[in-house]
Design an enzyme around this catalytic site. Structure first.
Site, PDB file in Angstrom:
ATOM      1  N   LYS A 182       5.349  -5.343  72.856  1.00  0.00           N
ATOM      2  CA  LYS A 182       5.796  -5.249  71.467  1.00  0.00           C
ATOM      3  C   LYS A 182       6.411  -3.878  71.195  1.00  0.00           C
ATOM      4  CE  LYS A 182       5.863  -7.376  67.459  1.00  0.00           C
ATOM      5  NZ  LYS A 182       4.650  -7.863  66.767  1.00  0.00           N
TER       6      LYS A 182
ATOM      7  N   ALA B   7      -0.072 -18.007  60.663  1.00  0.00           N
ATOM      8  CA  ALA B   7       1.338 -18.334  60.489  1.00  0.00           C
ATOM      9  C   ALA B   7       1.526 -19.416  59.434  1.00  0.00           C
ATOM     10  CB  ALA B   7       1.932 -18.779  61.821  1.00  0.00           C
TER      11      ALA B   7
ATOM     12  N   GLU C 295      -1.347  -7.146  65.027  1.00  0.00           N
ATOM     13  CA  GLU C 295      -0.872  -8.124  66.005  1.00  0.00           C
ATOM     14  C   GLU C 295      -2.044  -8.865  66.639  1.00  0.00           C
ATOM     15  OE1 GLU C 295       2.452  -9.805  68.075  1.00  0.00           O
ATOM     16  OE2 GLU C 295       2.364  -8.371  66.437  1.00  0.00           O
ATOM     17  N   ASP C 296      -1.900 -10.178  66.737  1.00  0.00           N
ATOM     18  CA  ASP C 296      -2.829 -11.002  67.516  1.00  0.00           C
ATOM     19  C   ASP C 296      -4.286 -10.799  67.102  1.00  0.00           C
ATOM     20  OD1 ASP C 296      -0.637 -11.955  68.814  1.00  0.00           O
ATOM     21  OD2 ASP C 296      -0.902 -10.778  70.630  1.00  0.00           O
TER      22      ASP C 296
ATOM     23  N   ASP D 262       2.131 -11.777  63.126  1.00  0.00           N
ATOM     24  CA  ASP D 262       1.889 -13.193  63.382  1.00  0.00           C
ATOM     25  C   ASP D 262       2.027 -14.005  62.104  1.00  0.00           C
ATOM     26  OD1 ASP D 262       1.223 -12.724  66.116  1.00  0.00           O
ATOM     27  OD2 ASP D 262      -0.709 -11.977  65.452  1.00  0.00           O
TER      28      ASP D 262
ATOM     29  N   GLY E 172      -3.620 -21.631  59.668  1.00  0.00           N
ATOM     30  CA  GLY E 172      -3.993 -20.334  60.197  1.00  0.00           C
ATOM     31  C   GLY E 172      -3.056 -19.262  59.678  1.00  0.00           C
TER      32      GLY E 172
ATOM     33  N   TYR F 270       4.663  25.281  71.126  1.00  0.00           N
ATOM     34  CA  TYR F 270       3.217  25.338  70.929  1.00  0.00           C
ATOM     35  C   TYR F 270       2.894  26.668  70.261  1.00  0.00           C
ATOM     36  CZ  TYR F 270      -1.664  24.186  71.840  1.00  0.00           C
ATOM     37  OH  TYR F 270      -2.989  23.891  71.702  1.00  0.00           O
TER      38      TYR F 270
ATOM     39  N   ASN G 293       9.876 -14.043  66.613  1.00  0.00           N
ATOM     40  CA  ASN G 293       9.575 -12.955  65.680  1.00  0.00           C
ATOM     41  C   ASN G 293      10.395 -11.698  65.909  1.00  0.00           C
ATOM     42  OD1 ASN G 293       7.591 -14.782  65.023  1.00  0.00           O
ATOM     43  ND2 ASN G 293       5.950 -13.270  64.892  1.00  0.00           N
TER      44      ASN G 293
END
Length: 416
Positions: free
Chosen positions: A121, A225, A163-164, A189, A223, A66, A344
């Protein structure tokens, strides 16, 4: 620290909820409600921590880690920004970003409920690619707000895994972030699914003695995918594809098409078929299910001899695997415990690892195709009807994908 809060309740430190602690159970009763569910034990206290890479044991350690030592590093980066690649964690960390609107098979459950999935994930990035990652869930579904937020935090990361996020917003969010950022951005996705589907289809075609270009494919679902799978199959040379949504097969004569569905209609369905998905499947070589629902046995029975059925809805496939096996030469699902699981995790860890290793400025279509080929090649000469794609736990896959993706990035010249 001890004492009571302003409401008279007992003070509880966040440390009370660390993995293995019983405090959370004692205070809110979850021990009784979830005692028999092993998933809750795995997730208690979260699944991630942040640990330093350097010890701080002396005053000298503190001064270097630091202030004042860190000021020399920050000053150098301010003068020469490229030094951040060497002297910060950013290039080796992925942000896993979600708004919680399309989580697994659960739908729009919101950011807090999506967080355990994003933590999971992040665990997969670490386990299979050796990459650190940080879950970021956003309390907004506004496209502009998501794009601006992710762009604002991007300097802290070397890649963005979306994601999602529900369609059609996910398409615009990814496209705009790819245009603005010079680091890899991928909506898993879409593209993770597409990469693994192509890998599996390459090997399935080998099993039935066919070339990709000779297959007639019907995709159920337009959609995230479905769109990505269709695009990558077109890029791989599959020319005869029909895409169906809830109203039937997409064709240029339909007046209810969104821009992305219009693109699909313009680039698929070369016969101009305007009927139902069931009608399109008559004599078709491949069914690719990415939509949910249920497909009757009579429809699968109408497909071509030695057909291929990829039924990927979770937790219940559109086509019962046992039934499909009566007609299809190769069957794949998204379910663990079944042969040929389309997962995936075979794609995204290696894709990001390779892109980051090559210091790629993005993830191109060629890099996705290279990833699919690498996954298929792991199976190699062992290919058979019940083994067209590697196990999700096959440790060879991420390394093979990373190597192929990095090489492709360098060949394309999309590196910093």
């Amino acid at each position: 620290m001890s004492g009571t809060g302003g409401t008279g309740g007992e003070y509880r430190s966040v440390l009370d909820y660390a993995p293995g602690s019983m405090s959370a159970q004692q205070h809110d009763g979850t021990a009784d409600r979830f005692a028999d569910d092993p998933a809750f034990a795995v997730h208690e206290g979260g699944k991630l921590v942040v640990r330093p890479t350097r010890p701080i044991e002396t005053v000298a350690d503190l001064a270097l880690t630091y202030t004042p030592g860190v000021a020399r590093v920050s000053s150098a980066i301010a003068t020469e920004p490229a030094l951040a690649d060497r002297y910060t964690w950013a290039p080796r960390v992925v942000a896993v970003v979600s708004d919680g609107t399309a989580v697994l098979g659960l739908g729009d459950i919101g950011p807090a409920a999506a967080l355990p999935v994003m933590e999971g994930k992040a665990c997969l990035f670490s386990e299979f690619a050796g990459l650190s990652s940080v879950p970021v869930v956003l309390a907004t579904t506004d496209v502009d707000a998501i794009v601006e937020t992710v762009a604002a935090i991007a300097p802290s990361f070397g890649g963005i895994n979306l994601e999602d996020i529900s369609a059609p917003r996910c398409f615009e969010i990814e496209e705009r972030l790819r245009e603005r950022l010079d680091i890899p951005v991928m909506h898993d996705d879409q593209h993770g699914t597409a990469i693994v589907v192509l890998a599996a289809l390459r090997n399935a075609a080998r099993v039935v003695g066919r070339e990709l270009g000779s297959l007639r494919v019907v995709v159920s679902g337009a959609g995230a995918a479905g769109v990505a799978c269709t695009k990558i199959l077109l890029g791989a040379g599959v020319g005869d594809i029909a895409v169906a949504d809830s109203r039937g097969v997409l064709h240029t004569g339909r007046g209810d098409l969104t821009p992305i569905k219009r693109w699909l209609a313009d680039n698929t369905n070369r016969s101009g078929y305007a009927g139902t998905m069931a009608g399109a499947l008559e004599g078709a070589d491949v069914y690719l299910g990415l939509s949910g629902g249920s497909v009757p046995e009579s429809v699968i029975a109408s497909m071509a001899r030695d057909c291929i059925v990829f039924s990927l809805a979770n937790p219940i496939p559109e086509v019962d695997p046992e039934m499909a096996a009566r007609y299809a030469a190769v069957v794949a699902t998204g379910r663990s415990g079944e042969p040929n699981q389309i997962n995936n995790v075979l794609a995204f860890p290696g894709v990001f690892r390779g892109a980051i290793d090559a210091r790629a400025t993005g993830i191109t279509e060629a890099m996705k195709l290279a990833a699919a080929t690498a996954i298929a090649d792991v199976v190699g000469d062992e290919v058979r009807a019940d083994y067209v794609v590697p196990s999700p736990l096959d440790r060879r896959v991420a390394e093979a994908v990373a190597t192929a993706v990095a090489a492709c990035a360098r060949e394309e010249g999309v590196t910093r």
